[in-house]
Design a protein around this motif. Structure first.
Motif, mmCIF file in Angstrom:
data_model
loop_
_atom_site.group_PDB
_atom_site.id
_atom_site.type_symbol
_atom_site.label_atom_id
_atom_site.label_comp_id
_atom_site.label_asym_id
_atom_site.label_seq_id
_atom_site.Cartn_x
_atom_site.Cartn_y
_atom_site.Cartn_z
ATOM 1 N N VAL A 934 0.870 -1.183 0.000
ATOM 2 C CA VAL A 934 0.000 0.000 0.000
ATOM 3 C C VAL A 934 0.907 1.234 0.000
ATOM 4 C CG1 VAL A 934 -1.715 1.283 1.294
ATOM 5 C CG2 VAL A 934 -1.833 -1.214 1.191
ATOM 6 N N PRO A 935 0.672 2.198 -0.912
ATOM 7 C CA PRO A 935 1.496 3.413 -0.936
ATOM 8 C C PRO A 935 1.549 4.045 0.451
ATOM 9 C CG PRO A 935 0.036 3.343 -2.840
ATOM 10 C CD PRO A 935 -0.373 2.221 -1.974
ATOM 11 N N VAL A 936 2.785 4.499 0.790
ATOM 12 C CA VAL A 936 2.968 5.060 2.139
ATOM 13 C C VAL A 936 2.152 6.313 2.340
ATOM 14 C CG1 VAL A 936 5.245 4.040 2.395
ATOM 15 C CG2 VAL A 936 5.045 6.263 1.292
ATOM 16 N N GLN A 937 1.860 7.058 1.235
ATOM 17 C CA GLN A 937 1.097 8.295 1.396
ATOM 18 C C GLN A 937 -0.303 8.033 1.962
ATOM 19 O OE1 GLN A 937 2.538 7.135 -1.291
ATOM 20 N NE2 GLN A 937 3.642 8.709 -2.495
ATOM 21 N N VAL A 938 -0.816 6.805 1.733
ATOM 22 C CA VAL A 938 -2.188 6.501 2.189
ATOM 23 C C VAL A 938 -2.287 6.571 3.719
ATOM 24 C CG1 VAL A 938 -3.921 4.678 2.267
ATOM 25 C CG2 VAL A 938 -2.683 5.113 0.158
ATOM 26 N N ARG A 939 -1.141 6.253 4.397
ATOM 27 C CA ARG A 939 -1.189 6.227 5.857
ATOM 28 C C ARG A 939 -1.421 7.604 6.454
ATOM 29 N NH1 ARG A 939 -0.532 1.570 7.809
ATOM 30 N NH2 ARG A 939 0.469 -0.088 6.642
ATOM 31 N N SER A 940 -1.142 8.663 5.681
ATOM 32 C CA SER A 940 -1.446 9.990 6.198
ATOM 33 C C SER A 940 -2.949 10.186 6.383
ATOM 34 C CB SER A 940 -0.880 11.066 5.262
ATOM 35 O OG SER A 940 -1.429 10.901 3.962
ATOM 36 N N LEU A 941 -3.785 9.468 5.597
ATOM 37 C CA LEU A 941 -5.244 9.534 5.738
ATOM 38 C C LEU A 941 -5.802 8.326 6.481
ATOM 39 C CD1 LEU A 941 -6.522 10.811 2.275
ATOM 40 C CD2 LEU A 941 -6.603 12.002 4.427
ATOM 41 N N LEU A 942 -5.154 7.152 6.266
ATOM 42 C CA LEU A 942 -5.649 5.912 6.867
ATOM 43 C C LEU A 942 -4.546 5.284 7.707
ATOM 44 C CD1 LEU A 942 -7.380 4.359 3.715
ATOM 45 C CD2 LEU A 942 -8.439 5.745 5.483
ATOM 46 N N PRO A 943 -4.325 5.751 8.916
ATOM 47 C CA PRO A 943 -3.227 5.224 9.734
ATOM 48 C C PRO A 943 -3.343 3.727 9.981
ATOM 49 C CG PRO A 943 -4.116 7.230 10.709
ATOM 50 C CD PRO A 943 -5.043 6.855 9.596
ATOM 51 N N SER A 944 -4.551 3.186 9.994
ATOM 52 C CA SER A 944 -4.711 1.770 10.310
ATOM 53 C C SER A 944 -4.894 0.921 9.065
ATOM 54 C CB SER A 944 -5.923 1.579 11.236
ATOM 55 O OG SER A 944 -7.096 2.064 10.624
ATOM 56 N N ALA A 945 -4.631 1.460 7.909
ATOM 57 C CA ALA A 945 -4.785 0.701 6.660
ATOM 58 C C ALA A 945 -3.792 -0.458 6.638
ATOM 59 C CB ALA A 945 -4.574 1.604 5.471
ATOM 60 N N PRO A 946 -4.136 -1.562 5.943
ATOM 61 C CA PRO A 946 -3.206 -2.694 5.851
ATOM 62 C C PRO A 946 -1.935 -2.296 5.080
ATOM 63 C CG PRO A 946 -5.104 -3.042 4.436
ATOM 64 C CD PRO A 946 -5.415 -1.835 5.248
ATOM 65 N N LEU A 947 -0.857 -3.027 5.254
ATOM 66 C CA LEU A 947 0.422 -2.710 4.598
ATOM 67 C C LEU A 947 0.441 -3.176 3.137
ATOM 68 C CD1 LEU A 947 2.885 -3.709 7.483
ATOM 69 C CD2 LEU A 947 2.042 -1.439 6.876
ATOM 70 N N SER A 948 -0.455 -4.114 2.805
ATOM 71 C CA SER A 948 -0.436 -4.635 1.421
ATOM 72 C C SER A 948 -1.863 -4.908 0.977
ATOM 73 C CB SER A 948 0.402 -5.913 1.334
ATOM 74 O OG SER A 948 -0.170 -6.918 2.167
ATOM 75 N N TYR A 949 -2.032 -5.142 -0.305
ATOM 76 C CA TYR A 949 -3.329 -5.517 -0.860
ATOM 77 C C TYR A 949 -3.052 -6.462 -2.021
ATOM 78 C CZ TYR A 949 -2.511 -2.355 -4.799
ATOM 79 O OH TYR A 949 -1.993 -1.744 -5.917
ATOM 80 N N VAL A 950 -4.105 -7.101 -2.581
ATOM 81 C CA VAL A 950 -3.965 -8.000 -3.725
ATOM 82 C C VAL A 950 -4.553 -7.295 -4.938
ATOM 83 C CG1 VAL A 950 -4.535 -10.241 -4.693
ATOM 84 C CG2 VAL A 950 -4.131 -10.023 -2.219
ATOM 85 N N GLU A 951 -3.699 -7.111 -5.944
ATOM 86 C CA GLU A 951 -4.135 -6.406 -7.147
ATOM 87 C C GLU A 951 -4.590 -7.435 -8.184
ATOM 88 O OE1 GLU A 951 -2.559 -2.839 -10.062
ATOM 89 O OE2 GLU A 951 -1.087 -4.257 -9.247
ATOM 90 N N HIS A 952 -5.785 -7.212 -8.745
ATOM 91 C CA HIS A 952 -6.360 -8.083 -9.765
ATOM 92 C C HIS A 952 -6.514 -7.269 -11.037
ATOM 93 C CE1 HIS A 952 -7.803 -11.470 -7.125
ATOM 94 N NE2 HIS A 952 -7.597 -10.505 -6.212
ATOM 95 N N ALA A 953 -6.152 -7.929 -12.118
ATOM 96 C CA ALA A 953 -6.403 -7.252 -13.394
ATOM 97 C C ALA A 953 -7.906 -7.161 -13.614
ATOM 98 C CB ALA A 953 -5.726 -8.031 -14.527
#
Length: 1017
Positions: A934-953
């Protein structure tokens, strides 16, 4: 010295007999000792008195005995016959009395003088006219010891000789002045002196009572003198002589010399004050001197009972039985001779005796007592007249009837009361006899309780008594027993005599009521001459206009007046009472049954008549079953009196108290009252016993109203407005509220512009109810509208009984318009309702393909239209579901959706009995993807967001293409929008999903987005 009494001859004869038969010496010694130490051991004073009485009787002089104890010597001086040779011989012999042929003498056995032997060894008897005789133990022992034939026996006896068998001449002796004979007894020792002192102290009036010839006994001890007489005693005696046949029958077991004295005597004595026997009179049978036979009666019995050989007990046998019967008969004569006061009861013996003779005397008395006329009665007994001559019952000098116990009655009460009731209670004893003395039962006296007297006063014996007599009875009747007086007869003004004051009316002196006017009401009005405060205390009511109206007879007359042959007098009496009592409309609702004339000449119950110019007449339909009051009634009594009597001026109000809310008990003749009661019981908590309404107020005749705007204007103002207030009922010990009858009735009828109040809302009410309810008319008090069911707020609606069901029913109506924001707010409010209060709906308001529809709860098929948006072409592929997660929405896009904040989904699912999406689909990820940071910039808005996600085409869930899915703790996404939503949902910040999407597109915009976020409310 002259041997006046032949004492030397007597000694010579006795000594010769002893020498000839030493056993005779022994026999005489033993016999004297037996008498001295046995039967006569403590009878010295009695025997001295007996000899004195017999001496006085023989000469006919007043008997007088002086007993003096001084310096160890007892002297007994008496008047009467002097001592002679026969008397000395009687004293010096055993069992040979010189008084055998003297009728009336006390001495009978010739052994009484042996009593001196117990205390004295040197007795002396001297008479002024004839001389003196003496006895000496020492001299007698010397004479006996000088005889060889007797010396050995004397030694065996330790020197004891029969003292009285050997008399000696005596020198001159001075007899006290005023007396004829003196007995001088030097006492043997201090013990003997103490015994004599005690006998003197115990000497009482029993001696002169047993010995009438002995009038006075003077007792002087060490210089202190007291006198004993029979004064102050009531005495009754009977005597007689036995026939030869009686002697043969009664004396068969008695000694010969007793058979030669064939006369009998019975004497009873009691203190003149009827008190108990004094302490110096022993409670024993005197025969005629004291015996050891106890007699526990409050009287002294002296009788010639046969004594046993010990001279201390009465010998049983036919003679004793005969004398017991004579004693009983004489005792009844004694009672009859006494004043007839309640103190007689103390002389009635009880059942239990202290010995066989005592018990036999009691039984004999008690057998005769109940049938013996002894008691003073102020009324004759029931059988006071004989059948042949009509002789009146015996009366005493005071005019009282003398009756036996079996014919006597006692009643508790003062003298005045007893005098009043004497004519109805046979054999009634005067006041003072009504105590709880046990002798009442022994005598057979009937105790008549006050309640029984009251019953007797209701018979024929009092039919001719005047009202004034009854009033005088009330003055004296015991007023403390209200229960017994509950049935006391009361004379009425109409001549009747009724039982019991309860239900009667007493006119006070200042009453303006006319008894003749009240006659048609059938009232029980007490005759003015019998009026008394006691009647009011016993339940009579003071005859005020109000109490007369409240009388049950008045009510009964009113209820039957319509069927009366002539109801006019009843109407006049009742209307006059209503006027005098100042009643107001509704204060006495039962008056509505009063028969009154209508303008058409017909009779109507007052509650079915209208005042022609009254407000109610202007409101109701003309085709209703009401009449109009006759104009002359209105003119005579006025609208106030007529309306108070039930004639309808305005709305009739029903007022009641402590109403049992039970179908079998609650009936006020109101329209649909049973339906209202069913609704009330449905609202109130369940209880084991029916609830009770402390106050009940209702408006009747609402079903006849035609002009509802005017009617509501009246009902919304005091005093009628009180009928709209909630009913307060006591349930399970607590107060609970329910709709009043009036508010419930109005809420169920189209009284507001042709619509029911429950289908309307206040114009200024809750906007969330807009579209579901119509607006109530203007100009009616809002509080009153709320009381009759007009809706105010969503919260009040949901809190009311049946409110949630009503709202769900309205939401299921496709003809009503609800916008999306309103619907969401309603679902939010409904989510807070307890599911147990709601019945699951058959149709729900939901969103289908973006349109608000009413969908069938089972198959989701749209029903009708919402008033603006058509449902043509909308087809559901399943029943409605409640949305609990946004990533599943694409899986149910063609089903009706219940949309609300996701945290309320479970509550709505249970409330509506609908599934959530997760219960309808598997929700499994069916495509493959690659794990990305997960892009690090997202943590500025979502501090508790997961560190990774699964990308699907191309992300698919259950085979359906979707933009994102949060599954098994991982965010699956396809594209920026899907990723932004997945991360926001996973971080629990669903509201920031758009900002996250913007950040992912342009990371440089993060400072600006953070600043904008700071501005959020």
């Amino acid at each position: 010295m002259t041997d006046t009494f032949g004492t030397e001859r007597m000694r010579t004869t006795v000594l010769a007999a002893w020498k000839a038969s030493p056993a005779r010496f022994r026999e005489d010694a033993n016999a004297e000792e037996d008498f001295a130490l046995g039967g006569y051991r403590d009878r010295l004073i009695v025997e001295l008195a007996q000899n004195a009485a017999d001496a006085a009787m023989r000469t006919g002089v007043p008997g007088r005995l002086r007993l003096t104890l001084e310096n160890g010597v007892l002297c007994a001086a008496n008047t009467g016959a002097a001592l002679d040779e026969t008397g000395v011989e009687g004293l010096a012999t055993l069992r040979v009395s010189g008084k055998r042929d003297e009728a009336g003498s006390i001495g009978r056995f010739g052994v009484g003088f042996a009593a001196v032997v117990s205390v004295c060894d040197e007795p002396l008897v001297a008479s002024r006219a004839t001389g003196a005789v003496r006895w000496s133990r020492s001299e007698s022992a010397a004479l006996v010891g000088a005889e060889p034939a007797l010396a050995a026996e004397l030694a065996v006896r330790g020197g004891h000789v029969p003292l009285l068998r050997l008399p000696f001449e005596a020198g001159p002796v001075v007899v006290p002045e005023g007396f004829d004979t003196v007995v001088r007894l030097p006492l043997r020792d201090k013990a003997a002196e103490q015994a004599v002192r005690q006998m003197l102290e115990e000497t009482g009036p029993a001696l002169p009572l047993a010995m009438p010839a002995l009038g006075t006994i003077e007792i002087e001890i060490d210089g202190d003198t007291r006198t004993v007489t029979a004064d102050g005693w009531q005495i009754v005696e009977e005597s007689g002589r036995f026939t030869a046949e009686q002697v043969a029958e009664l004396f068969a077991d008695r000694p010969t010399e007793e058979r030669n004295r064939p006369h009998w005597l019975v004497r009873w004595a009691v203190p003149a004050d009827h008190g108990r026997l004094p302490k110096d009179v022993a409670p024993v049978v005197h025969a005629p001197t004291p015996s050891d036979e106890p007699l526990d009666l409050p009287a002294l019995l002296i009788a010639t009972f046969p004594l046993a050989t010990d001279r201390r007990h009465v010998a049983p046998g036919p003679l004793t039985d005969y004398l017991v019967d004579r004693a009983a008969e004489t005792y009844l004569q004694l009672l009859a001779s006494l004043p007839r006061t309640p103190r007689l009861l103390d002389l009635v013996p009880g059942l239990m005796g202290k010995g066989e003779l005592d018990a036999a005397v009691r039984r004999a008395i008690l057998r005769r007592l109940p049938d013996t006329p002894l008691l003073p009665a102020i009324s004759p007994p029931a059988d006071a007249r004989t059948g042949d001559g009509g002789s009146p019952a015996p009366q005493d000098a005071e005019g009282l009837f003398v009756v036996p116990g079996r014919q006597a009655s006692v009643v508790a009460g003062p003298p005045g009361f007893l005098d009043k009731i004497a004519h109805v209670v046979p054999g009634l004893l005067p006041a003072g006899w009504e105590s709880r003395h046990p002798a009442l039962a022994t005598l057979g006296i009937r105790r008549v309780e006050l309640a029984d007297v009251i019953d007797l006063l209701s018979g024929e014996a009092v039919e001719d008594r005047t009202p004034a007599w009854w009033q005088s009875l009330y003055d004296v009747v015991p007023a403390d027993d209200r229960e017994a007086l509950g049935a006391v007869p009361v004379p009425l003004a109409d001549g009747r005599l009724v039982r019991g004051p309860r239900g009667t009316l007493v006119l006070n002196g200042g009453s303006s009521l006319d008894p003749s006017l009240l006659g048609p009401l059938g009232l029980r009005i007490v005759h003015p001459e019998a009026a008394h405060p006691l009647l009011l205390r016993l339940g009579a009511a003071e005859a005020t206009p109000k109490s007369v109206l409240d009388d049950p007879l008045t009510r009964a007359t009113v209820s039957e007046s319509l069927d009366s042959a002539d109801p006019e007098p009843v109407a006049q009496a009742v209307l006059a009472l209503v006027d005098a009592a100042g009643l107001t409309a509704g204060e006495a609702p039962w008056l509505s049954a009063l028969a009154l004339r209508g303008a058409d000449g017909e009779l109507y119950p007052a509650g079915e008549l209208l005042l022609g110019d009254g407000s109610l007449a202007k409101l109701i339909d003309q085709d209703v079953p009401f009449g109009v009051a006759a104009p002359d009634l209105v003119e005579r009594y006025g609208s106030r009196v007529l309306s108070a009597a039930g004639v309808l001026d305005g709305f009739a109000v029903v007022n009641d108290a402590d109403v049992l809310l039970d179908p079998d008990e609650c009936d006020h003749d109101l329209d649909a009252e049973d339906e209202w009661l069913e609704a009330v019981l449905d609202v109130l908590p369940e209880a084991d016993v029916p609830p009770v309404a402390r106050e009940f107020t209702a408006i009747r005749d609402l079903e006849y109203v035609a002009d509802w705007p005017s009617a509501l204007a009246l009902l919304s103002r005091p005093p009628l407005r009180a009928a709209l207030q909630p009913l307060r009922a006591l349930v399970n010990g607590a107060i609970a509220e329910a709709p009043s009858y009036t508010s419930w009735w109005l809420s169920h009828h189209p009284v507001l512009g042709g619509r029911r109040p429950t289908s309307l809302r206040l114009p200024a009410g809750d906007p969330l109810l807009y579209g579901l309810y119509g607006d109530a008319p203007e100009g009616v008090d809002g509080t009153a509208l709320a009381l009759i069911g007009v809706r105010t707020t969503l919260a009040d609606l949901l809190a009311s009984h049946g409110g949630p069901d009503e709202l769900l029913e309205l939401l299921a109506d496709p003809s009503l318009e609800v916008d999306r924001a309103q619907l969401r707010a309603l679902w939010i409010a409904l989510a807070g309702v307890d599911p147990s209060r709601v019945a699951p709906p058959t149709a729900v308001r939901a969103v289908l393909n973006g349109e608000i529809v009413v969908a069938d709860a089972d198959d989701g098929h749209p029903i009708g239209g919402n008033g603006h948006t058509g449902v043509e072409g909308l087809v559901a592929t399943g029943g409605p579901v409640v949305v609990e997660a946004p990533d599943l929405l694409p899986l149910v896009a063609s089903r009706p959706l219940v949309l609300a904040p996701f945290d309320l989904a479970e509550a709505l699912s249970e409330l509506l009995d609908l599934p959530v999406i997760g219960e309808e689909v598997a929700g499994e990820v069916t495509s493959s993807g690659e794990k990305r940071p997960v892009p690090v910039q997202v943590r500025s808005l979502l501090p508790s967001a997961p560190l990774s996600y699964v990308e699907h085409a191309e992300l698919t869930v259950d085979g359906v293409r979707v933009p994102w899915r949060f599954f098994e703790g991982a965010v699956h996404a396809s594209g920026v929008e899907g990723l932004a939503r997945g991360l926001a949902w996973a971080a629990g910040q669903w509201g920031d999903r758009l900002a996250v999407a913007a950040l992912l597109r342009d990371p440089e915009a993060v400072p600006l987005l953070l600043a904008e976020a700071d501005l959020d409310s």
